[in-house]
Design an enzyme around this catalytic site. Structure first.
Site, PDB file in Angstrom:
ATOM      1  CB  SER A  56     -45.315 -28.369 -66.651  1.00 19.93           C
ATOM      2  OG  SER A  56     -46.261 -28.636 -67.665  1.00 19.93           O
ATOM      3  CG  ASP A  94     -44.290 -26.843 -62.143  1.00 22.85           C
ATOM      4  OD1 ASP A  94     -43.641 -26.890 -61.087  1.00 22.85           O
ATOM      5  OD2 ASP A  94     -45.394 -27.413 -62.306  1.00 22.85           O
ATOM      6  CG  HIS A 234     -43.837 -29.028 -56.232  1.00 25.04           C
ATOM      7  ND1 HIS A 234     -43.807 -28.969 -57.600  1.00 25.04           N
ATOM      8  CD2 HIS A 234     -42.877 -28.185 -55.785  1.00 25.04           C
ATOM      9  CE1 HIS A 234     -42.846 -28.128 -57.963  1.00 25.04           C
ATOM     10  NE2 HIS A 234     -42.269 -27.640 -56.886  1.00 25.04           N
ATOM     11  CB  SER A 237     -54.749 -29.900 -56.171  1.00 23.91           C
ATOM     12  OG  SER A 237     -54.449 -28.967 -57.186  1.00 23.91           O
TER      13      SER A 237
END
Ligand code: G3H
Ligand code: 13P
Ligand code: ZN
Length: 332
Positions: A56, A94, A234, A237
Protein backbone atom coordinates in the site's frame (compact mmCIF):
# COMPACT_ATOMS: atom_id res chain seq x y z
CA UNK A 1 12.96 1.48 -15.93
CA UNK A 2 13.01 -1.94 -14.24
CA UNK A 3 10.59 -4.48 -15.71
CA UNK A 4 9.04 -6.95 -13.30
CA UNK A 5 10.01 -9.65 -15.80
CA UNK A 6 13.68 -9.08 -14.98
CA UNK A 7 12.82 -9.72 -11.32
CA UNK A 8 11.13 -13.08 -11.98
CA UNK A 9 7.66 -11.76 -11.09
CA UNK A 10 4.48 -12.39 -13.09
CA UNK A 11 1.38 -10.30 -13.79
CA UNK A 12 -2.12 -11.46 -12.80
CA UNK A 13 -3.58 -12.27 -16.24
CA UNK A 14 -2.96 -16.01 -16.51
CA UNK A 15 -3.22 -16.56 -12.77
CA UNK A 16 -6.71 -15.01 -12.66
CA UNK A 17 -7.93 -16.85 -15.76
CA UNK A 18 -6.94 -20.17 -14.13
CA UNK A 19 -8.49 -19.18 -10.79
CA UNK A 20 -11.83 -18.19 -12.32
CA UNK A 21 -11.94 -21.39 -14.38
CA UNK A 22 -10.83 -23.53 -11.43
CA UNK A 23 -13.19 -22.05 -8.82
CA UNK A 24 -10.56 -20.80 -6.38
CA UNK A 25 -9.08 -17.44 -5.39
CA UNK A 26 -5.51 -16.14 -5.25
CA UNK A 27 -4.41 -14.80 -1.87
CA UNK A 28 -3.36 -11.15 -1.86
CA UNK A 29 -1.41 -10.56 1.33
CA UNK A 30 -0.15 -7.09 2.29
CA UNK A 31 3.41 -6.80 3.53
CA UNK A 32 5.50 -4.13 5.22
CA UNK A 33 8.16 -6.20 6.99
CA UNK A 34 10.75 -8.90 6.41
CA UNK A 35 8.90 -11.36 8.65
CA UNK A 36 5.63 -10.95 6.74
CA UNK A 37 7.45 -11.49 3.45
CA UNK A 38 9.20 -14.62 4.74
CA UNK A 39 5.97 -16.04 6.16
CA UNK A 40 4.06 -15.36 2.92
CA UNK A 41 6.70 -17.08 0.78
CA UNK A 42 7.12 -20.05 3.12
CA UNK A 43 3.33 -20.55 3.13
CA UNK A 44 3.02 -20.20 -0.65
CA UNK A 45 5.89 -22.60 -1.33
CA UNK A 46 4.72 -25.23 1.18
CA UNK A 47 1.19 -25.20 -0.23
CA UNK A 48 2.29 -24.82 -3.88
CA UNK A 49 0.14 -21.72 -4.26
CA UNK A 50 0.48 -18.68 -6.50
CA UNK A 51 0.53 -15.52 -4.40
CA UNK A 52 0.09 -11.76 -4.68
CA UNK A 53 2.33 -9.69 -2.42
CA UNK A 54 0.80 -6.28 -2.13
CA UNK A 55 2.17 -2.95 -1.05
CA UNK A 56 0.00 0.00 0.00
CA UNK A 57 0.97 3.65 -0.10
CA UNK A 58 1.28 3.40 3.69
CA UNK A 59 3.66 0.44 3.31
CA UNK A 60 5.81 2.44 0.88
CA UNK A 61 5.91 5.31 3.36
CA UNK A 62 6.81 2.95 6.20
CA UNK A 63 9.34 0.66 4.57
CA UNK A 64 10.43 2.60 1.44
CA UNK A 65 9.24 1.61 -2.03
CA UNK A 66 12.71 0.66 -3.27
CA UNK A 67 13.34 -1.64 -0.35
CA UNK A 68 9.96 -3.35 -0.80
CA UNK A 69 10.66 -3.91 -4.50
CA UNK A 70 14.00 -5.53 -3.73
CA UNK A 71 12.25 -7.61 -1.09
CA UNK A 72 9.86 -8.88 -3.76
CA UNK A 73 12.82 -9.75 -5.97
CA UNK A 74 14.35 -11.47 -2.95
CA UNK A 75 11.05 -13.28 -2.41
CA UNK A 76 11.29 -14.90 -5.85
CA UNK A 77 14.84 -16.10 -5.15
CA UNK A 78 13.84 -17.23 -1.65
CA UNK A 79 10.94 -19.28 -3.09
CA UNK A 80 13.39 -20.99 -5.47
CA UNK A 81 15.80 -21.65 -2.60
CA UNK A 82 12.93 -23.28 -0.71
CA UNK A 83 12.47 -25.69 -3.62
CA UNK A 84 9.85 -24.01 -5.79
CA UNK A 85 11.03 -24.31 -9.39
CA UNK A 86 8.49 -21.95 -10.93
CA UNK A 87 7.24 -19.44 -8.36
CA UNK A 88 4.16 -17.46 -9.42
CA UNK A 89 4.55 -14.24 -7.45
CA UNK A 90 2.89 -10.91 -8.25
CA UNK A 91 4.10 -7.61 -6.81
CA UNK A 92 0.98 -5.44 -6.65
CA UNK A 93 0.30 -1.84 -5.68
CA UNK A 94 -2.68 -1.78 -3.32
CA UNK A 95 -5.02 1.25 -3.49
CA UNK A 96 -2.95 3.42 -5.80
CA UNK A 97 -4.66 6.79 -5.79
CA UNK A 98 -2.92 8.71 -8.60
CA UNK A 99 -1.62 8.03 -12.10
CA UNK A 100 1.84 9.19 -10.97
CA UNK A 101 2.02 6.64 -8.15
CA UNK A 102 0.92 3.82 -10.48
CA UNK A 103 3.47 4.92 -13.11
CA UNK A 104 6.24 5.02 -10.52
CA UNK A 105 5.42 1.45 -9.46
CA UNK A 106 5.17 0.22 -13.08
CA UNK A 107 8.54 1.84 -13.84
CA UNK A 108 10.06 0.18 -10.78
CA UNK A 109 9.29 -3.50 -11.01
CA UNK A 110 5.62 -3.90 -10.03
CA UNK A 111 3.76 -6.44 -12.14
CA UNK A 112 0.28 -5.26 -11.20
CA UNK A 113 -1.25 -2.03 -9.92
CA UNK A 114 -4.57 -1.00 -8.46
CA UNK A 115 -5.93 2.38 -9.35
CA UNK A 116 -8.59 3.15 -6.78
CA UNK A 117 -10.89 5.77 -8.24
CA UNK A 118 -13.86 4.45 -6.28
CA UNK A 119 -14.38 7.72 -4.42
CA UNK A 120 -14.46 9.72 -7.67
CA UNK A 121 -17.55 10.43 -9.77
CA UNK A 122 -18.21 7.56 -12.21
CA UNK A 123 -16.85 9.24 -15.36
CA UNK A 124 -13.70 10.45 -13.55
CA UNK A 125 -13.09 6.94 -12.22
CA UNK A 126 -13.29 5.60 -15.80
CA UNK A 127 -10.99 8.33 -17.16
CA UNK A 128 -8.34 7.82 -14.47
CA UNK A 129 -8.47 4.03 -14.73
CA UNK A 130 -8.19 4.21 -18.54
CA UNK A 131 -5.13 6.45 -18.30
CA UNK A 132 -3.41 3.96 -15.97
CA UNK A 133 -4.44 1.00 -18.15
CA UNK A 134 -3.01 2.62 -21.28
CA UNK A 135 0.35 3.13 -19.61
CA UNK A 136 0.41 -0.21 -17.76
CA UNK A 137 -0.47 -2.34 -20.78
CA UNK A 138 2.51 -0.97 -22.72
CA UNK A 139 4.63 -2.86 -20.20
CA UNK A 140 2.32 -5.88 -19.80
CA UNK A 141 1.40 -4.80 -16.26
CA UNK A 142 -2.16 -5.68 -15.21
CA UNK A 143 -4.56 -3.18 -13.64
CA UNK A 144 -7.19 -3.61 -10.93
CA UNK A 145 -9.91 -0.96 -10.69
CA UNK A 146 -12.65 -0.43 -8.12
CA UNK A 147 -16.31 0.34 -8.55
CA UNK A 148 -18.48 0.88 -5.48
CA UNK A 149 -17.16 2.09 -2.14
CA UNK A 150 -16.28 0.02 0.89
CA UNK A 151 -17.23 1.26 4.34
CA UNK A 152 -14.35 2.35 6.54
CA UNK A 153 -11.04 3.84 5.52
CA UNK A 154 -9.36 2.92 2.24
CA UNK A 155 -5.86 4.31 2.82
CA UNK A 156 -6.51 8.04 2.43
CA UNK A 157 -9.89 7.49 0.80
CA UNK A 158 -12.41 7.87 3.61
CA UNK A 159 -16.00 6.70 3.37
CA UNK A 160 -18.41 6.32 6.23
CA UNK A 161 -21.01 4.25 4.43
CA UNK A 162 -20.79 1.32 2.09
CA UNK A 163 -22.08 1.92 -1.43
CA UNK A 164 -22.54 -1.47 -3.01
CA UNK A 165 -21.37 -1.83 -6.61
CA UNK A 166 -24.23 -1.30 -9.05
CA UNK A 167 -24.36 -4.37 -11.36
CA UNK A 168 -25.83 -2.27 -14.17
CA UNK A 169 -22.56 -0.27 -14.33
CA UNK A 170 -19.98 -3.06 -14.50
CA UNK A 171 -20.05 -3.83 -18.23
CA UNK A 172 -19.76 -0.18 -19.24
CA UNK A 173 -17.06 0.46 -16.63
CA UNK A 174 -14.84 -2.49 -17.47
CA UNK A 175 -15.24 -2.07 -21.24
CA UNK A 176 -14.50 1.64 -21.30
CA UNK A 177 -11.73 1.63 -18.70
CA UNK A 178 -10.04 -1.52 -20.05
CA UNK A 179 -9.23 -2.75 -16.53
CA UNK A 180 -8.07 -6.36 -16.09
CA UNK A 181 -9.92 -7.00 -12.84
CA UNK A 182 -12.57 -5.24 -10.80
CA UNK A 183 -12.82 -4.77 -7.03
CA UNK A 184 -16.44 -4.63 -5.95
CA UNK A 185 -18.32 -3.65 -2.84
CA UNK A 186 -20.69 -6.31 -1.48
CA UNK A 187 -20.40 -5.67 2.24
CA UNK A 188 -16.75 -6.27 3.11
CA UNK A 189 -14.70 -3.44 4.65
CA UNK A 190 -11.17 -2.77 5.83
CA UNK A 191 -9.71 -3.26 9.29
CA UNK A 192 -10.59 -5.30 12.39
CA UNK A 193 -13.93 -3.57 13.04
CA UNK A 194 -15.90 -4.32 9.93
CA UNK A 195 -19.31 -3.98 11.50
CA UNK A 196 -20.66 -2.11 14.48
CA UNK A 197 -22.29 -4.25 17.19
CA UNK A 198 -25.62 -2.68 16.09
CA UNK A 199 -25.19 -4.14 12.60
CA UNK A 200 -24.61 -7.64 14.03
CA UNK A 201 -26.56 -10.16 16.03
CA UNK A 202 -25.04 -11.97 19.03
CA UNK A 203 -24.54 -15.70 19.28
CA UNK A 204 -26.48 -16.53 22.46
CA UNK A 205 -24.04 -19.34 23.38
CA UNK A 206 -20.70 -17.52 22.97
CA UNK A 207 -21.79 -13.88 23.19
CA UNK A 208 -19.70 -13.23 20.04
CA UNK A 209 -20.93 -10.92 17.30
CA UNK A 210 -22.38 -12.50 14.15
CA UNK A 211 -22.03 -10.13 11.18
CA UNK A 212 -24.62 -9.62 8.44
CA UNK A 213 -24.07 -11.76 5.32
CA UNK A 214 -22.29 -10.46 2.20
CA UNK A 215 -24.52 -9.40 -0.70
CA UNK A 216 -24.13 -12.57 -2.79
CA UNK A 217 -27.10 -11.52 -4.91
CA UNK A 218 -25.07 -8.54 -6.16
CA UNK A 219 -22.01 -10.72 -6.76
CA UNK A 220 -24.06 -13.20 -8.81
CA UNK A 221 -25.67 -10.43 -10.83
CA UNK A 222 -22.19 -9.00 -11.60
CA UNK A 223 -20.95 -12.44 -12.65
CA UNK A 224 -23.94 -12.84 -14.94
CA UNK A 225 -23.23 -9.55 -16.65
CA UNK A 226 -19.44 -10.06 -16.85
CA UNK A 227 -18.99 -13.80 -17.37
CA UNK A 228 -15.47 -14.97 -16.56
CA UNK A 229 -14.23 -11.50 -15.64
CA UNK A 230 -11.88 -11.46 -12.62
CA UNK A 231 -13.54 -9.99 -9.52
CA UNK A 232 -11.63 -8.83 -6.42
CA UNK A 233 -12.72 -8.65 -2.79
CA UNK A 234 -11.01 -6.15 -0.51
CA UNK A 235 -11.49 -6.05 3.24
CA UNK A 236 -11.64 -9.83 3.54
CA UNK A 237 -9.96 -10.52 6.84
CA UNK A 238 -11.94 -12.82 9.11
CA UNK A 239 -10.57 -11.32 12.33
CA UNK A 240 -10.04 -14.74 13.99
CA UNK A 241 -11.55 -14.66 17.45
CA UNK A 242 -8.78 -16.80 18.96
CA UNK A 243 -6.20 -14.19 17.95
CA UNK A 244 -8.40 -11.39 19.29
CA UNK A 245 -8.84 -13.33 22.56
CA UNK A 246 -5.06 -13.88 22.83
CA UNK A 247 -4.43 -10.17 22.28
CA UNK A 248 -7.05 -9.21 24.87
CA UNK A 249 -5.75 -11.80 27.36
CA UNK A 250 -2.26 -10.33 27.17
CA UNK A 251 -2.92 -6.65 27.70
CA UNK A 252 -4.55 -5.70 24.40
CA UNK A 253 -7.85 -3.96 23.96
CA UNK A 254 -9.81 -5.01 20.90
CA UNK A 255 -13.41 -5.13 22.09
CA UNK A 256 -15.97 -6.41 19.58
CA UNK A 257 -13.51 -6.76 16.69
CA UNK A 258 -15.33 -8.63 13.92
CA UNK A 259 -14.53 -9.78 10.37
CA UNK A 260 -15.96 -11.70 7.42
CA UNK A 261 -16.86 -15.33 8.25
CA UNK A 262 -14.59 -17.75 6.42
CA UNK A 263 -17.49 -19.83 5.04
CA UNK A 264 -18.61 -16.79 3.07
CA UNK A 265 -15.13 -16.24 1.65
CA UNK A 266 -14.97 -19.93 0.76
CA UNK A 267 -18.22 -19.55 -1.13
CA UNK A 268 -17.01 -16.37 -2.88
CA UNK A 269 -13.77 -18.10 -3.92
CA UNK A 270 -15.74 -20.63 -5.94
CA UNK A 271 -17.24 -17.82 -8.03
CA UNK A 272 -15.58 -15.22 -10.28
CA UNK A 273 -13.92 -13.78 -7.17
CA UNK A 274 -10.31 -14.65 -7.93
CA UNK A 275 -8.36 -12.30 -5.61
CA UNK A 276 -9.05 -11.95 -1.91
CA UNK A 277 -7.24 -9.25 0.07
CA UNK A 278 -6.05 -10.01 3.59
CA UNK A 279 -4.04 -7.62 5.73
CA UNK A 280 -5.66 -7.25 9.16
CA UNK A 281 -5.49 -10.99 9.94
CA UNK A 282 -1.71 -10.86 9.49
CA UNK A 283 -1.51 -7.86 11.84
CA UNK A 284 -3.60 -9.72 14.41
CA UNK A 285 -1.53 -12.92 14.13
CA UNK A 286 1.68 -10.97 14.58
CA UNK A 287 0.40 -8.89 17.48
CA UNK A 288 -1.12 -11.88 19.30
CA UNK A 289 2.16 -13.81 19.16
CA UNK A 290 4.25 -10.84 20.28
CA UNK A 291 1.93 -9.89 23.16
CA UNK A 292 1.86 -13.50 24.40
CA UNK A 293 5.63 -13.77 24.14
CA UNK A 294 6.27 -10.60 26.13
CA UNK A 295 3.78 -11.64 28.80
CA UNK A 296 5.44 -15.05 29.19
CA UNK A 297 9.05 -13.93 28.78
CA UNK A 298 9.31 -10.36 30.07
CA UNK A 299 13.10 -10.56 30.09
CA UNK A 300 13.43 -11.03 26.32
CA UNK A 301 14.69 -8.08 24.35
CA UNK A 302 16.28 -9.57 21.22
CA UNK A 303 13.73 -8.88 18.42
CA UNK A 304 14.45 -12.32 16.96
CA UNK A 305 13.05 -13.90 20.13
CA UNK A 306 9.58 -12.42 19.64
CA UNK A 307 9.56 -11.98 15.85
CA UNK A 308 10.20 -15.69 15.30
CA UNK A 309 6.93 -16.80 16.95
CA UNK A 310 5.19 -13.87 15.24
CA UNK A 311 6.46 -15.13 11.86
CA UNK A 312 5.37 -18.70 12.68
CA UNK A 313 1.90 -17.54 13.66
CA UNK A 314 1.50 -15.51 10.46
CA UNK A 315 2.69 -18.46 8.37
CA UNK A 316 0.13 -20.72 10.06
CA UNK A 317 -2.60 -18.18 9.26
CA UNK A 318 -1.48 -17.80 5.61
CA UNK A 319 -1.46 -21.59 5.13
CA UNK A 320 -4.90 -21.86 6.69
CA UNK A 321 -6.30 -19.22 4.30
CA UNK A 322 -4.71 -20.83 1.24
CA UNK A 323 -5.80 -24.39 2.02
CA UNK A 324 -9.04 -24.02 3.97
CA UNK A 325 -10.55 -20.83 2.57
CA UNK A 326 -9.27 -19.81 -0.88
CA UNK A 327 -8.35 -23.21 -2.28
CA UNK A 328 -5.27 -22.00 -4.17
CA UNK A 329 -3.04 -24.84 -2.93
CA UNK A 330 -1.49 -27.20 -5.51
CA UNK A 331 -2.16 -24.74 -8.32
CA UNK A 332 1.42 -24.09 -9.49
O1 G3H B 1 -6.56 -1.58 2.36
C1 G3H B 1 -5.75 -1.23 3.21
C2 G3H B 1 -4.64 -2.15 3.54
O2 G3H B 1 -4.96 -2.92 4.67
C3 G3H B 1 -3.37 -1.39 3.70
O3 G3H B 1 -3.38 -0.65 4.87
O4 G3H B 1 -2.65 1.66 4.22
O5 G3H B 1 -2.43 0.83 6.57
O6 G3H B 1 -0.94 -0.07 4.76
P1 G3H B 1 -2.29 0.51 5.11
P1 13P C 1 -8.48 -6.34 5.60
O1 13P C 1 -8.35 -5.11 6.44
O2 13P C 1 -9.82 -6.96 5.79
O3 13P C 1 -7.38 -7.29 5.83
O4 13P C 1 -8.43 -5.89 4.06
C1 13P C 1 -7.20 -5.67 3.42
C2 13P C 1 -7.34 -5.04 2.08
O5 13P C 1 -8.40 -4.97 1.50
C3 13P C 1 -6.12 -4.50 1.45
O6 13P C 1 -6.40 -3.81 0.28
ZN1 ZN D 1 -8.26 -2.79 0.22
Amino acid sequence: MTSYKELGLVNTREMFAKAVAGGYAIPAFNFNTLEQMQAIIQAAVETKSPVIMQVSKGARNYANGTILRYMAQGAVEYAKELGCENPQIVLHLDHGDTFELCKDCIDNGFSSVMIDGSSLPYEENIALTKKVVEYAHKYDVTVEAELGVLAGVEDEVASEVSHYTKPEEVVDFSTRSGCDSLAISIGTSHGAYKFTPEQCTRDPKTGKLVPPPLAFDILHEIEKRLPGFPIVLHGSSSVPQDEVDTINAHGGKLPDAVGIPEEQLREASKSAVCKINIDSDSRLAMTAAIRKHFDEKPGDFDPRQYLKPARENMKKMYIHKIVEVLGSNNKL
